[in-house]
Design a protein around this motif. Structure first.
Motif, PDB file in Angstrom:
ATOM      1  N   ASN A   1      14.021  63.477  83.437  1.00 53.86           N
ATOM      2  CA  ASN A   1      13.580  63.618  84.869  1.00 53.86           C
ATOM      3  C   ASN A   1      12.208  63.012  85.007  1.00 53.86           C
ATOM      4  O   ASN A   1      11.995  62.674  86.321  1.00 53.86           O
ATOM      5  N   LEU A   2      11.368  62.835  84.007  1.00 59.93           N
ATOM      6  CA  LEU A   2       9.841  61.867  84.140  1.00 59.93           C
ATOM      7  C   LEU A   2      10.527  60.832  84.763  1.00 59.93           C
ATOM      8  O   LEU A   2       9.574  60.433  85.769  1.00 59.93           O
ATOM      9  N   HIS A   3      11.469  60.063  84.442  1.00 59.40           N
ATOM     10  CA  HIS A   3      11.927  58.958  85.011  1.00 59.40           C
ATOM     11  C   HIS A   3      12.649  58.947  86.363  1.00 59.40           C
ATOM     12  O   HIS A   3      12.541  58.297  87.219  1.00 59.40           O
ATOM     13  N   THR A   4      13.864  59.781  85.862  1.00 59.27           N
ATOM     14  CA  THR A   4      14.677  59.806  87.095  1.00 59.27           C
ATOM     15  C   THR A   4      14.039  60.430  88.530  1.00 59.27           C
ATOM     16  O   THR A   4      14.759  60.404  89.703  1.00 59.27           O
ATOM     17  N   THR A   5      13.437  61.561  88.215  1.00 62.44           N
ATOM     18  CA  THR A   5      13.363  62.455  89.383  1.00 62.44           C
ATOM     19  C   THR A   5      11.792  62.035  89.772  1.00 62.44           C
ATOM     20  O   THR A   5      11.486  61.899  90.969  1.00 62.44           O
ATOM     21  N   TRP A   6      10.867  62.027  89.160  1.00 59.01           N
ATOM     22  CA  TRP A   6       9.353  61.969  89.305  1.00 59.01           C
ATOM     23  C   TRP A   6       8.807  60.291  89.138  1.00 59.01           C
ATOM     24  O   TRP A   6       8.063  60.107  89.794  1.00 59.01           O
ATOM     25  N   LYS A   7       9.710  59.361  88.939  1.00 60.03           N
ATOM     26  CA  LYS A   7       9.521  58.058  89.046  1.00 60.03           C
ATOM     27  C   LYS A   7       8.245  57.693  88.102  1.00 60.03           C
ATOM     28  O   LYS A   7       7.568  56.644  88.608  1.00 60.03           O
ATOM     29  N   LEU A   8       7.828  58.298  87.105  1.00 62.87           N
ATOM     30  CA  LEU A   8       6.644  57.994  86.401  1.00 62.87           C
ATOM     31  C   LEU A   8       7.082  56.822  85.416  1.00 62.87           C
ATOM     32  O   LEU A   8       8.144  57.288  84.702  1.00 62.87           O
ATOM     33  N   PRO A   9       6.499  55.721  85.617  1.00 66.98           N
ATOM     34  CA  PRO A   9       6.936  54.822  85.015  1.00 66.98           C
ATOM     35  C   PRO A   9       6.377  55.011  83.351  1.00 66.98           C
ATOM     36  O   PRO A   9       5.576  55.559  83.135  1.00 66.98           O
ATOM     37  N   LEU A  10       7.424  54.252  82.384  1.00 65.33           N
ATOM     38  CA  LEU A  10       6.981  54.430  80.989  1.00 65.33           C
ATOM     39  C   LEU A  10       6.267  53.292  80.760  1.00 65.33           C
ATOM     40  O   LEU A  10       6.619  51.821  80.782  1.00 65.33           O
ATOM     41  N   ASN A  11       4.860  53.329  80.763  1.00 65.44           N
ATOM     42  CA  ASN A  11       3.658  52.232  80.909  1.00 65.44           C
ATOM     43  C   ASN A  11       3.486  51.667  79.603  1.00 65.44           C
ATOM     44  O   ASN A  11       3.303  50.253  79.651  1.00 65.44           O
ATOM     45  N   MET A  12       3.716  52.203  78.408  1.00 61.80           N
ATOM     46  CA  MET A  12       3.293  51.615  77.305  1.00 61.80           C
ATOM     47  C   MET A  12       3.999  52.197  76.097  1.00 61.80           C
ATOM     48  O   MET A  12       4.233  53.464  76.194  1.00 61.80           O
ATOM     49  N   PHE A  13       4.595  51.500  75.121  1.00 55.78           N
ATOM     50  CA  PHE A  13       4.765  51.959  73.982  1.00 55.78           C
ATOM     51  C   PHE A  13       4.560  50.975  72.824  1.00 55.78           C
ATOM     52  O   PHE A  13       4.948  49.978  72.638  1.00 55.78           O
TER      53      PHE A  13
END
Ligand SMILES: [Zn+2]
Length: 229
Positions: free
Chosen positions: A159-171
């Motif tokens: 959901n962090l990606h699909t609902t909240w649109k929070l980008p995965l900024n770094m790995f």
């Protein structure tokens, strides 16, 4: 009628019969809510990082209580607003020797408010000063990377990606992080979001977001444990 030796032997047999046939090896995870007590971590307005990390850890604990996962053992470095130094956290982790530790943090920017997103860090490959156990050290880095990559892959379905649109900024690899430098077991550092970003902050201030982050971490731990039983 029995000699002392025979009695001892019978006693041991009796004792062994009460032990389970094979003690189940649990996948042990230490969750470390960053900061606490006098160490507030990042502060922005009324938000302190130490409260966010504790609230998140508490939610993860609730999920493990409500949906117990067989074969997974979860231990928290702190469950209240107590101060803990990095050294104390390192000692805590080293004593327990978990299969994985996860340190929870929220990020901030000093001046700008442009940085945002979820960040996953694993130990850099040359931070160890322990040259005597180089193979073990690289095993720790490799396993951390492997666990981090499971988090990364699951992120895009969460959901962090699909609902909240929070980008995965770094790995990426992390340097100068005491918990990575002074522990001998695999670890990850999760920077959940930027408290200084208006977009991230809107998420952080919604309790449903915390629940979704906690669920993502809970789910990832179970998937990692299942793959490593
Ligand atoms: Zn922090």
């Amino acid at each position: 009628m029995f000699s002392d030796t025979a009695k001892k032997f019978l006693f041991i047999l009796l004792f062994l019969s009460f032990l389970p046939l094979s003690a189940e090896k649990k996948f042990k995870v230490v969750i470390d809510p960053g900061h606490g007590g006098t160490n507030t971590g990042a502060v922005s307005g009324s938000i302190t990082e130490k409260e966010l990390t504790l609230a998140l850890a508490s939610k993860i604990r609730v999920f493990f209580k409500k949906h117990p996962a067989q074969g997974v053992e979860i231990i928290f470095t702190r469950t209240d607003d107590s101060s803990m130094t990095i050294k104390e956290r390192v000692e805590f982790i080293e004593r327990l020797q978990p299969d994985l530790f996860i340190s929870l943090h929220f990020n901030s920017q000093k001046v700008l408010t442009t940085n945002r997103g979820f960040e996953i860090y694993y130990p850099a490959d040359f931070v160890s000063s322990d040259s005597a156990s180089t193979a073990l050290f690289y095993d720790k880095v490799n396993r951390s990377f492997y666990f981090g990559s499971i988090f990364r892959d699951l992120y895009f379905k969460a959901n962090l990606h699909t609902t909240w649109k929070l980008p995965l900024n770094m790995f990426s690899q992390k340097y100068n992080f005491g918990l990575f430098e002074d522990t001998t077991v695999p670890g990850l550092l999760l920077e959940i979001a930027y408290i200084t970003s208006p977009e991230d902050r809107a998420c952080i201030e919604n309790p449903l977001f915390t629940a979704d982050v906690a669920w993502f971490i809970y789910d990832a731990i179970i998937k990692i444990a299942n793959k490593n039983q």
